[in-house]
Design a protein around this motif. Structure first.
Motif, PDB file in Angstrom:
ATOM      1  N   LEU A  27      -2.837   9.160  -7.016  1.00 53.59           N
ATOM      2  CA  LEU A  27      -3.696   8.012  -7.287  1.00 53.59           C
ATOM      3  C   LEU A  27      -3.135   7.149  -8.402  1.00 53.59           C
ATOM      4  CD1 LEU A  27      -7.246   9.630  -7.060  1.00 53.59           C
ATOM      5  CD2 LEU A  27      -6.128   8.163  -5.376  1.00 53.59           C
ATOM      6  N   GLY A  28      -2.457   7.801  -9.369  1.00 49.60           N
ATOM      7  CA  GLY A  28      -1.886   7.031 -10.465  1.00 49.60           C
ATOM      8  C   GLY A  28      -0.844   6.033  -9.987  1.00 49.60           C
ATOM      9  N   PHE A  29      -0.002   6.468  -9.011  1.00 47.30           N
ATOM     10  CA  PHE A  29       1.001   5.548  -8.473  1.00 47.30           C
ATOM     11  C   PHE A  29       0.376   4.522  -7.529  1.00 47.30           C
ATOM     12  CE2 PHE A  29       3.930   9.008  -9.665  1.00 47.30           C
ATOM     13  CZ  PHE A  29       4.871   8.259 -10.342  1.00 47.30           C
ATOM     14  N   GLY A  30      -0.601   4.960  -6.762  1.00 45.24           N
ATOM     15  CA  GLY A  30      -1.170   4.065  -5.770  1.00 45.24           C
ATOM     16  C   GLY A  30      -2.180   3.081  -6.313  1.00 45.24           C
ATOM     17  N   LEU A  31      -2.777   3.429  -7.442  1.00 46.22           N
ATOM     18  CA  LEU A  31      -3.847   2.587  -7.980  1.00 46.22           C
ATOM     19  C   LEU A  31      -3.475   1.984  -9.339  1.00 46.22           C
ATOM     20  CD1 LEU A  31      -6.885   4.890  -7.119  1.00 46.22           C
ATOM     21  CD2 LEU A  31      -5.949   3.021  -5.764  1.00 46.22           C
ATOM     22  N   GLN A  32      -2.176   1.698  -9.525  1.00 46.34           N
ATOM     23  CA  GLN A  32      -1.754   1.144 -10.809  1.00 46.34           C
ATOM     24  C   GLN A  32      -2.425  -0.191 -11.094  1.00 46.34           C
ATOM     25  OE1 GLN A  32       2.506   0.904 -10.990  1.00 46.34           O
ATOM     26  NE2 GLN A  32       2.804   3.117 -11.039  1.00 46.34           N
ATOM     27  N   LYS A  33      -2.473  -1.058 -10.091  1.00 46.61           N
ATOM     28  CA  LYS A  33      -3.064  -2.371 -10.295  1.00 46.61           C
ATOM     29  C   LYS A  33      -4.553  -2.262 -10.601  1.00 46.61           C
ATOM     30  CE  LYS A  33       0.391  -5.205  -9.661  1.00 46.61           C
ATOM     31  NZ  LYS A  33       0.840  -6.147 -10.715  1.00 46.61           N
ATOM     32  N   ILE A  34      -5.241  -1.388  -9.865  1.00 45.50           N
ATOM     33  CA  ILE A  34      -6.675  -1.229 -10.101  1.00 45.50           C
ATOM     34  C   ILE A  34      -6.928  -0.670 -11.491  1.00 45.50           C
ATOM     35  CG2 ILE A  34      -8.755  -0.003  -9.338  1.00 45.50           C
ATOM     36  CD1 ILE A  34      -7.696  -0.158  -6.508  1.00 45.50           C
ATOM     37  N   ALA A  35      -6.128   0.335 -11.886  1.00 48.32           N
ATOM     38  CA  ALA A  35      -6.289   0.898 -13.226  1.00 48.32           C
ATOM     39  C   ALA A  35      -5.984  -0.142 -14.298  1.00 48.32           C
ATOM     40  CB  ALA A  35      -5.376   2.118 -13.398  1.00 48.32           C
ATOM     41  N   SER A  36      -4.945  -0.949 -14.045  1.00 42.45           N
ATOM     42  CA  SER A  36      -4.601  -1.993 -15.014  1.00 42.45           C
ATOM     43  C   SER A  36      -5.729  -3.007 -15.147  1.00 42.45           C
ATOM     44  CB  SER A  36      -3.313  -2.696 -14.582  1.00 42.45           C
ATOM     45  OG  SER A  36      -3.001  -3.764 -15.442  1.00 42.45           O
ATOM     46  N   ASN A  37      -6.321  -3.407 -14.024  1.00 43.34           N
ATOM     47  CA  ASN A  37      -7.441  -4.345 -14.073  1.00 43.34           C
ATOM     48  C   ASN A  37      -8.651  -3.728 -14.765  1.00 43.34           C
ATOM     49  OD1 ASN A  37      -6.277  -6.591 -12.740  1.00 43.34           O
ATOM     50  ND2 ASN A  37      -6.536  -5.586 -10.774  1.00 43.34           N
ATOM     51  N   TYR A  38      -8.853  -2.433 -14.532  1.00 41.68           N
ATOM     52  CA  TYR A  38      -9.984  -1.744 -15.153  1.00 41.68           C
ATOM     53  C   TYR A  38      -9.837  -1.733 -16.675  1.00 41.68           C
ATOM     54  CZ  TYR A  38     -13.587   1.825 -15.776  1.00 41.68           C
ATOM     55  OH  TYR A  38     -14.717   2.504 -16.157  1.00 41.68           O
ATOM     56  N   VAL A  39      -8.653  -1.338 -17.149  1.00 42.55           N
ATOM     57  CA  VAL A  39      -8.402  -1.310 -18.599  1.00 42.55           C
ATOM     58  C   VAL A  39      -8.453  -2.718 -19.171  1.00 42.55           C
ATOM     59  CG1 VAL A  39      -6.719  -0.713 -20.375  1.00 42.55           C
ATOM     60  CG2 VAL A  39      -7.070   0.821 -18.442  1.00 42.55           C
ATOM     61  N   SER A  40      -7.891  -3.677 -18.436  1.00 46.64           N
ATOM     62  CA  SER A  40      -7.910  -5.067 -18.914  1.00 46.64           C
ATOM     63  C   SER A  40      -9.332  -5.580 -19.044  1.00 46.64           C
ATOM     64  CB  SER A  40      -7.114  -5.956 -17.948  1.00 46.64           C
ATOM     65  OG  SER A  40      -5.764  -5.554 -17.872  1.00 46.64           O
TER      66      SER A  40
END
Length: 419
Positions: free
Chosen positions: A242-255
């Motif tokens: 999930l970390g590799f597949g959801l990098q953009k989502i995680a980045s948007n979440y943290v942002s």
């Protein structure tokens, strides 16, 4: 006792009670309990109308089944010393299942107020509860549980059966729903604190929902008896994937959390991201919504707001400068033209007195002298194009009344003879 006779025990007891003359007292007692519960529930709803608070909404929905259970329990206690009460004992789990269904649906509606799928879920939950109740009443539940316990599989060293999985799903569902309801209560209280910044209130709500959901899942799995260490390898591999597949989502979440915490962008700000400009109307976990005065809404990923330059026109205050340009003929009275432009701006109710409107001579063009009028407004959310249009009309009328012409482009053509 055989399985068949055990499964039909309650039905046989009811049939036996029906043949007895005193069965009418059970029916009468049940009618009195149900009727009284309906009257009490109607009175309670009139005193505690729905929409006046979460607790009042819950009590209005649960008043009938809970009151019916209490009255039926009292009737069983009184009558069981004189006769059988199998009909009343059958009514107890029916009323309890009704209370359970209404309670779960109420909590879901509070947690997801805009969800349209709850209508279908309400039917599914009611079907599952009543189906399990039918198994319980007919004494078939132990046999169903025993059959599901025989279906076993292994996760690492952990032995898990189908009954444990289903029980875990139900437990997780109920605990998560309860956690979301608690998060809804926290959200309602935080949103009423006007002294707290709006961004901090949103952060508090999201952190509360995330923490309560995680705690609810872990607690429910522990209650079911599932050893979380047995799932460590699986969850670790899943986390890497999930970390590799959801990098953009995680980045948007943290942002999104960074935007809310540093308060560089707030709800109500007028911002421009690239060519997109509008008022910030919503900041979600993944994106921010900008509403253009024309009605168009731009959905901007939070990562874009963090990684690019954002023009926040109302960051420190809501005052912004607008300008409009006009060209006048070379033989015009420039001081009069400038004064008319300034007066047109001052006459508009949205233009601020301080800083005062000013005009500038910006260019000696080919066919006209270019003049610029600059003025300030304090309510950019009301639109910028409309006020510029109003002032342009006022300038045009003032120029027309005072004989100041706005020339069109001119070209001088000379014809040379003898060539």
């Amino acid at each position: 006792m055989s399985e068949k006779s055990q499964a039909l025990r309650l039905i046989n007891n009811l049939l036996a009670d029906i043949r007895e003359p005193d069965f009418i007292w059970q029916v009468a007692a049940l009618i009195v309990c149900i009727g009284t519960a309906l009257l009490i529930a109607r009175w309670w709803r009139s005193r505690h109308a729905e929409g006046s608070g979460r607790l009042n909404d819950a009590s209005a929905r649960l008043a009938f089944p809970l009151t019916g259970m209490v009255l039926t329990g009292i009737a069983i206690t009184v009558l069981e010393n004189f006769q059988h009460t199998h009909l009343l004992k059958l009514a107890m789990p029916l009323l309890g299942s009704m209370a359970l269904v209404r309670g779960v649906i109420f909590v879901l509606r509070q947690a997801f107020p805009k969800a349209t799928w709850l209508t279908a879920w309400e039917r599914i939950i009611a079907t599952l509860v009543w189906g399990w109740l039918a198994l319980y009443i007919t004494d078939l539940a132990p046999y169903v549980i025993d059959a599901m316990e025989r279906v076993q599989f292994h996760i690492g060293k952990q032995h898990i059966d189908l009954w444990t999985v289903l029980r875990g799903i139900v437990t997780v569902f109920l605990t998560v729903v309860f956690a979301l309801w608690i998060a809804g209560v926290v959200e309602a209280r935080l949103m009423r604190i006007q002294t707290l910044d709006a961004n901090l209130r949103i952060v508090g709500v999201r952190v509360a929902k995330a923490v309560l959901t995680v705690v609810a899942i872990l607690a429910s799995l522990a209650l079911v008896g599932i050893d979380m260490t047995a799932l460590s390898v699986f969850t670790g591999a899943l986390g890497v994937g999930l970390g590799f597949g959801l990098q953009k989502i995680a980045s948007n979440y943290v942002s999104g959390f960074i935007i809310l915490l540093d308060r560089s962008i707030r709800i109500g700000n007028i911002v421009q991201v690239g060519s997109d400009v509008g008022e910030v109307t919503q900041i979600t976990t993944r994106y921010t919504v900008l509403r253009h005065p024309g009605g168009t809404e731009f959905i901007v990923p939070n990562e874009t707001l963090i990684g690019t330059t954002v023009q926040n026109q109302t960051y420190s205050n809501s005052q912004i400068r607008l300008a409009t340009s006009v060209g006048v003929a070379y033989d015009s009275d420039l001081e009069l033209a400038g004064r008319l432009m300034v007066e047109a701006a001052k006459a508009h109710p949205r233009v601020l007195a301080e800083p005062a409107p000013k005009f500038f001579l910006t260019q000696f063009a080919d066919s006209a002298i270019s003049l610029e009028l600059g003025f300030w407004i304090g309510d950019p959310e009301e639109g910028k194009g409309n006020i510029v249009s109003d002032i342009n009309f006022a300038i045009w009328r003032a120029f027309k009344e005072n004989g100041i012409s706005i020339p069109f482009p001119q070209r001088e053509v000379r014809v040379l003879s003898g060539i």
